[in-house]
Design an enzyme around this catalytic site. Structure first.
Site, short mmCIF file in Angstrom:
data_model
loop_
_atom_site.label_atom_id
_atom_site.label_comp_id
_atom_site.label_asym_id
_atom_site.label_seq_id
_atom_site.Cartn_x
_atom_site.Cartn_y
_atom_site.Cartn_z
CG ASP A 1 13.45 39.47 38.99
OD1 ASP A 1 13.18 38.39 39.53
OD2 ASP A 1 13.05 39.81 37.85
CE1 TYR B 1 6.04 43.79 40.01
CE2 TYR B 1 3.77 43.53 39.22
CZ TYR B 1 4.89 43.02 39.86
OH TYR B 1 4.87 41.75 40.35
CE1 TYR C 1 8.70 34.67 36.97
CE2 TYR C 1 6.96 33.63 35.69
CZ TYR C 1 7.89 33.57 36.72
OH TYR C 1 8.01 32.45 37.49
#
Ligand SMILES: [Zn+2]
Length: 498
Positions: free
Chosen positions: A308, A377, A450
């Protein structure tokens, strides 16, 4: 019947020696040494006076071949090769190889069928009505012209690397339009092709001619009613209509790190307006396009997934590839690669490593990387209350879990609504040293999961989520991609060459 009989007959139709050789099925370099080839074929041949290969004598009166319109004459071939080698365009390419694409007037089909029909009549036992009796004119042109073009340019012909400069050669003839008109009428009136409601008029295209123009569909008698071409010696020779060049498509791969939390992947346009001035795609392309001599808008950028606009991508970065059409170069020196990496880094928004040329078949890595790979992440999260030992225990999940994820609302405009199971391989939580209600989450997940929704749960649309596991709201403040487990492209330390 003998080769000599066929040769003599073709000569009565004003065939040039090369066309005769085509009908005698000469191959490869047999067109280069026609004296020897005719001798091997047992044919006593006539030296031509029109400047065709094998003869240097030029006659005042034109004697144009009625089959090829002198496409094989030395003077014509020389003029084509001259136009190629003297074109300023060709010097723009730093490529060692060339390929050619030749476009011929459809007029040749009439000539070809004429000769074919006549040969069938004259030599019925030797000439097939189904398979053309000649080496196709285009093939013979390539056999003769390609080695000459390569010699003139000092380049080799590309057979397999797909890294050659494409030379598009378009030949035409003055009567082409008239003949197409006649051919179209001929096909219609003989009902060689059915017209449908949508297609009232038939246009004689190459495909159609190849299909209809055979002795099994057309008889010599029918053909002669429309085309009186057999005894006519053409007045006009073939001419060179155009030459154009196109560089090969090359592929440049690397890994990018995204250092900015305010940078989209590709140009971000909302209601016709740009939201942010720059994008990863544009920064990379701007810094490499000049080297390849291709305009920015023709270059296609793809990467193994994307992040993003507010997410950084650190660690080894994300693999990407650029598809660069009409490239003027086929090589990238380590030094040039290093310079490009250096220039991209000046943006301070992204940096690029491992920049290198790759083959088209390596692109499969980028595509397969999207679904099957793991992504790592780090998420900075805030809780409404201080982080407790119990919370840390609950979120310490070395074996992970499977979450059911509904397509997030924010991407519904470009992705269909589905619930997809996503693997969360592991979760590890630590407490921030500075603030007691800040949680640092290290997550390894299946690509395509996501993460923001995995953390806050999006009103239960992603379940279980980090929020549902600890049974309280969790907000995500910042997210970084730390690693993408795709070992491609290979590691190259370009910077040492700077
Ligand atoms: Zn000819």
């Amino acid at each position: 019947m003998t080769n000599q009989e066929i040769y003599d007959f073709l000569k009565t139709l004003n065939c040039c020696n090369i066309c005769c050789l085509r009908y005698l099925k000469a191959r490869g370099d047999e067109y280069e040494q026609i004296e020897r080839t005719f001798k091997d074929l047992g044919v006593v041949f006539k030296i031509e006076s029109s400047g065709t290969i094998g003869s240097n004598i030029k006659k005042f009166k034109p004697n144009i071949c009625s089959v090829c319109f002198d496409v094989f004459s030395n003077s014509f071939l020389d003029s084509v090769i001259d136009s190629i080698s003297k074109s300023p365009e060709i010097n723009k390419f730093q490529c060692d190889k060339v390929v050619t694409a030749i476009s011929l007037p459809t007029l040749f089909y009439i000539r070809q069928l004429s000769i074919w029909l006549l040969l069938c009549e004259k030599f019925p036992s030797r000439i097939s009505r189904e398979k053309p009796p000649d080496v196709p004119i285009k093939e013979a042109i390539k056999l003769i012209m390609n080695p000459r073009i390569c010699r003139a340019l000092g380049k080799s012909y590309d057979t397999s690397s797909n890294l050659g400069v494409m030379i598009n050669i378009t030949l035409n003839h003055k009567s082409e339009q008239d003949e197409i008109e006649k051919m179209s009428q001929f096909i219609c009136e003989l009902k060689l092709e059915k017209t449908s409601k949508h297609r009232k008029r038939i246009v004689a295209t190459r495909g159609l001619l190849e299909k209809c123009f055979t002795p099994t569909k057309v008889s010599l008698n029918e053909f002669q009613k429309y085309f009186n071409v057999l005894l006519e010696i053409p007045i006009e020779a073939i001419y060179l209509e155009s030459i154009s060049f196109a560089g090969p498509t090359v592929f440049l791969a690397g890994r990018y790190r995204k250092l900015s939390r305010n940078l989209p992947h590709s140009p971000w346009i909302l209601d016709g307006q740009r939201v942010l001035e720059e994008s990863i795609q544009e920064i990379i392309i701007e810094n490499i396009s000049e080297y390849f001599g291709t305009s920015n808008s023709n270059i296609i950028f793809s990467s193994s997934g994307r992040e993003d606009v507010d997410v950084r991508c650190l660690g080894n970065g994300r693999p990407f590839v650029l598809e660069i059409p009409d490239s003027k170069v086929t090589n990238l020196s380590l030094r040039s690669a290093a310079q490009m990496e250096f220039n991209i880094e000046k943006s301070k928004k992204i940096s690029v490593i491992n920049l290198q040329m790759v083959n088209r078949d390596e692109l499969i890595h980028i595509k397969s990387g999207e679904e099957n790979k793991k992504k790592i992440y780090r998420a900075l999260c805030v809780l409404g209350t201080p982080v407790t030992i119990e919370i840390l225990k609950k979120l310490n999940m070395p074996n992970g879990f499977i979450t059911q994820q509904k397509t997030p609302i924010r991407v519904l405009h470009r992705r269909p609504l589905h619930t997809r199971p996503k693997i969360v391989h592991s979760v590890q939580a630590t407490i921030s040293k500075d603030k007691k209600n800040i949680l640092i989450l290290d997550l390894t997940t299946q690509a395509g999961c996501y993460i923001k929704e995995l953390v806050h749960g999006e009103f239960g649309r992603t379940h279980p989520s980090i929020s549902s596991i600890i049974n309280q709201p969790v907000d995500i403040i910042a997210l970084d991609v730390i690693g993408i487990d795709l070992d491609w492209p290979k590691n190259i330390d370009n910077r040492q060459y700077l």
